[in-house]
Design an enzyme around this catalytic site. Structure first.
Site, PDB file in Angstrom:
ATOM      1  N   SER A  28     -49.579  16.660 -35.802  1.00 41.11           N
ATOM      2  CA  SER A  28     -50.904  16.039 -35.785  1.00 41.11           C
ATOM      3  C   SER A  28     -51.938  16.947 -35.130  1.00 41.11           C
ATOM      4  O   SER A  28     -51.745  17.423 -34.017  1.00 41.11           O
ATOM      5  CB  SER A  28     -50.854  14.702 -35.041  1.00 41.11           C
TER       6      SER A  28
ATOM      7  N   GLU B 252     -34.361   3.830 -37.263  1.00 34.83           N
ATOM      8  CA  GLU B 252     -32.930   4.114 -37.173  1.00 34.83           C
ATOM      9  C   GLU B 252     -32.598   4.828 -35.861  1.00 34.83           C
ATOM     10  O   GLU B 252     -31.611   4.490 -35.185  1.00 34.83           O
ATOM     11  CB  GLU B 252     -32.494   4.963 -38.367  1.00 34.83           C
TER      12      GLU B 252
ATOM     13  N   SER C 178     -41.070  17.887 -35.038  1.00 29.55           N
ATOM     14  CA  SER C 178     -40.463  17.736 -36.363  1.00 29.55           C
ATOM     15  C   SER C 178     -40.408  19.054 -37.124  1.00 29.55           C
ATOM     16  O   SER C 178     -41.287  19.901 -36.992  1.00 29.55           O
ATOM     17  CB  SER C 178     -41.252  16.715 -37.184  1.00 29.55           C
TER      18      SER C 178
ATOM     19  N   GLU D 105     -44.740   8.036 -24.838  1.00 29.44           N
ATOM     20  CA  GLU D 105     -45.302   7.827 -26.172  1.00 29.44           C
ATOM     21  C   GLU D 105     -44.930   6.478 -26.756  1.00 29.44           C
ATOM     22  O   GLU D 105     -45.682   5.911 -27.549  1.00 29.44           O
ATOM     23  CB  GLU D 105     -44.816   8.945 -27.105  1.00 29.44           C
TER      24      GLU D 105
END
Length: 383
Positions: free
Chosen positions: A164, A370, A132, A248
């Site tokens: 993370s 989405e 991200s 994942e």
């Protein structure tokens, strides 16, 4: 059309791991408050990860020659199921074992595998994932962090966010642009391994609503990487990410995030002596949903064991599973509020409060609804 879900069971040889995993998890959480156990996903405990590694419960799917057990995805499924059910702190080794090591096995060089994977299997080498970016969100093809060829290696510049445990990890696997512009979308993307101790890496923790700081933003300012930092072929990063996300999105990780709260509420019902039909119906509906999702997740695991890539099915498990995880705090909260005459242990309230705050993130990590529904629609030839 995507392949249908087929019923699958955990093979007996893999089921035999459950007792050991449960024993280690129970010892790790003994005396731990419910609200801390509810943080299983983000619970970072390097010592616990080393204990798992010493017991041979990390790297179950990885080749023996690199320190793994050479088993299949069902073995890991059993262990993860027990760890999350107990609320054990899994975050230290979590990403390295689940995503980074399989990625290196599939796309990495023999040298990369020998360098990183044995430490992952021992529970000593920790990875984070740099996907991200600001203004990109879940649109990974819009990343702007660049790695330019510099001499024999690469020069890295840019920023990652919502990473993370970056502040506690040794390495990052970052999705970067090695050619073209962000408008080129999937073309020109690659993945690189970044030693987070290198000069030019700046890691800044982000404190969330619950007061935790497992997220971080990471800045790269002319970070010099060696030629061995590139994973696979230059420009093949998007294909690698798609394969990586299948691991994942389909496992028990997408069902059990609120399981500690569900179990705590079940214990509360038993202690309160509540046996009315309405309560039984609420609890029964939750357990039925969990059983159905687990069956779907095991079906995906069977596909992975068969060497298939259940991209669409994994998206379905993730979408429905995170909805289930998000519903549990709401349902438990509504139930407790409707019975003000009952004494509720403070730690159950604190676990509920934590999950109420954090559960909106469940449908963000690993891809938003989405994005997932777009993948599903394409798989069903609806768009």
């Amino acid at each position: 059309m995507f392949a249908a879900f087929s019923y699958a069971e955990v093979p007996a040889a893999d089921e035999s791991l459950r007792a050991l995993a449960a024993k280690i998890a129970a010892a790790a959480v003994a005396g731990t408050p419910l609200e801390i156990r509810a943080r299983s996903w983000t619970g970072f405990d390097a010592q616990f990860s080393r204990k798992l590694g010493n017991a041979g419960l990390i790297g179950l799917m990885l080749p023996v020659e690199y320190g793994g057990a050479g088993r299949g995805p069902f073995a890991r499924y059993v262990v993860v199921e027990e760890l999350l059910s107990a609320g054990a702190p899994v975050a230290a080794h979590w990403i390295a074992e689940r995503q980074s090591a399989p990625l290196l096995i599939k796309f990495g060089t023999p040298e990369q595998r020998r360098r990183y994977i044995p430490g992952i299997c021992r529970g000593e080498t920790f990875f984070c994932i740099g996907m991200s970016e600001p203004d990109a969100g879940s649109d990974l093809a819009a990343v702007r962090t660049t790695a330019e060829a510099a001499g024999k290696g690469w020069r890295l510049n840019g920023q990652k966010i919502w990473t993370s445990n970056a502040a506690r990890s040794h390495y990052m696997i970052a999705l970067v642009r090695t050619s073209g512009q962000s408008e080129d979308r999937h073309r020109g993307l690659s993945q690189v391994i970044v030693d987070l101790r290198l000069p030019g890496v700046d890691i800044r923790p982000i404190r969330d609503l619950a007061g935790d700081d497992h997220f971080a933003e990471v800045f790269f300012d002319n970070v010099e990487l060696g030629p061995d930092a590139l994973i696979g072929e230059e420009g093949m990063g998007w294909q690698q990410v798609v394969a990586e996300l299948a691991y994942e999105r389909s496992g028990p990780e997408r069902i059990y995030s609120s399981m500690v709260l569900l179990d705590g509420w079940r214990r509360h019902l038993h202690k309160a002596g509540r046996t009315d039909d309405t309560t039984a119906q609420i609890l029964g509906c939750l357990l039925a949903r969990m059983a159905s999702l687990r069956a779907m997740s095991l079906a995906c695991t069977a596909q992975l064991a068969a060497g298939e890539s259940p991209e669409v099915e994994a998206c379905m498990v993730k979408d429905l599973g995170t909805a289930f995880e998000q519903d549990i705090p709401r349902i438990v909260g509504d139930d407790l509020a409707s019975h003000p005459e009952e004494h509720v242990e403070p730690e159950l309230y604190r676990a509920l409060a934590y999950l109420e705050m954090i559960c909106p993130s469940f449908s963000l990590r690993g891809g938003t609804r989405e994005i997932l529904r777009g993948i599903i629609a394409r798989g069903m030839h609806l768009r």
